[in-house]
Design an enzyme around this catalytic site. Structure first.
Site, short mmCIF file in Angstrom:
data_model
loop_
_atom_site.label_atom_id
_atom_site.label_comp_id
_atom_site.label_asym_id
_atom_site.label_seq_id
_atom_site.Cartn_x
_atom_site.Cartn_y
_atom_site.Cartn_z
N LYS A 257 23.99 -42.83 41.32
CA LYS A 257 23.30 -43.82 39.77
C LYS A 257 25.38 -43.64 38.78
O LYS A 257 25.08 -44.88 37.82
CB LYS A 257 22.74 -42.61 38.88
CG LYS A 257 21.72 -44.12 37.93
CD LYS A 257 20.57 -42.93 38.21
CE LYS A 257 20.80 -42.16 37.14
NZ LYS A 257 19.46 -41.52 36.44
N ASP B 13 17.57 -45.83 39.03
CA ASP B 13 16.94 -45.34 38.31
C ASP B 13 15.49 -44.76 39.04
O ASP B 13 15.07 -45.71 39.63
CB ASP B 13 17.90 -44.74 36.99
CG ASP B 13 16.67 -45.83 36.15
OD1 ASP B 13 16.09 -46.79 37.46
OD2 ASP B 13 16.74 -46.01 34.78
#
Length: 212
Positions: free
Chosen positions: A120, A138
């Protein structure tokens, strides 16, 4: 969600916000990397407060090493998990200086070799700093992907891969920001603001809220 609906979905988000920006403050790819790493389980507002003075003092991995772990902790002690984050940031700075000439690599695999940098974080850096069409999933993106029916998946990676496939290419670069902002301010976790949502009619969520 149908292909035509996804096209309309992003066309509307683009019309409302043509040049979306992340909410973390940064000055160059390195400070962005640090800010994103610090933002895990912390708010962007909290990270920005902690890095305001830090980034006046530090802008390169070498300067971070000169500041040192204890010096870094003094700047970021208001952020959750600051002890482990400080260790990771210093270790990452060492690797960047030793193996990458002090330059943040423009490669996901290389970024993921740095302590505290997962997929991420790497995707955020590649997207914001270098303009790569990556999708950093997220909690907001995970929720929006599933709730709207655009990219249902049981894991962040599953949602990421589906979004990369279904989002039209012309929207990919900014899609990450549009979806985060939409999830943060409109399609909120506890009570989505469906009446104010500009893509309400395209969304497949069965529990839509209504205006009181």
């Amino acid at each position: 969600m149908k292909k035509a609906d996804i096209e309309t979905f992003f066309a509307r988000l683009q019309a409302a916000n043509p040049e979306p920006k992340g909410e973390l403050n940064w000055t160059n790819p390195y400070t962005l990397l640090v800010a994103v790493a610090l933002s895990a389980q912390a708010t962007d507002v909290g990270v920005n407060k902690a890095t305001e003075k830090l980034f006046q003092e530090v802008s390169t991995p070498q300067e971070m090493l000169e500041l040192g772990e204890e010096g870094l902790k003094q700047h970021i002690k208001t952020i959750g998990l600051y002890n482990s984050k400080a260790k990771n940031v210093i270790k990452a700075a060492e690797i960047l200086v030793r193996d990458f000439g002090g330059v943040v690599p423009q490669d996901r695999a290389a970024l993921e070799t740095l302590p505290g940098v997962g997929r991420k974080t790497a995707n955020v850096v590649l997207n914001i700093a270098f303009g790569a069409p990556t999708i950093a999933v997220d909690t907001h993106l995970f929720r929006v992907g599933n709730r709207t029916g655009m990219a249902p998946g049981k894991t962040p990676l599953a949602v990421e891969l589906k979004l990369e496939k279904c989002i039209p290419k012309q929207y990919l670069r900014h899609a990450h920001h549009w979806l985060i902002l939409h999830g943060r301010y409109v399609c909120k976790a506890r009570k989505p603001d469906c009446p104010a949502c500009i893509v309400n009619d395209l969304c497949r969520f069965k529990g839509k809220t209504v205006a009181v």
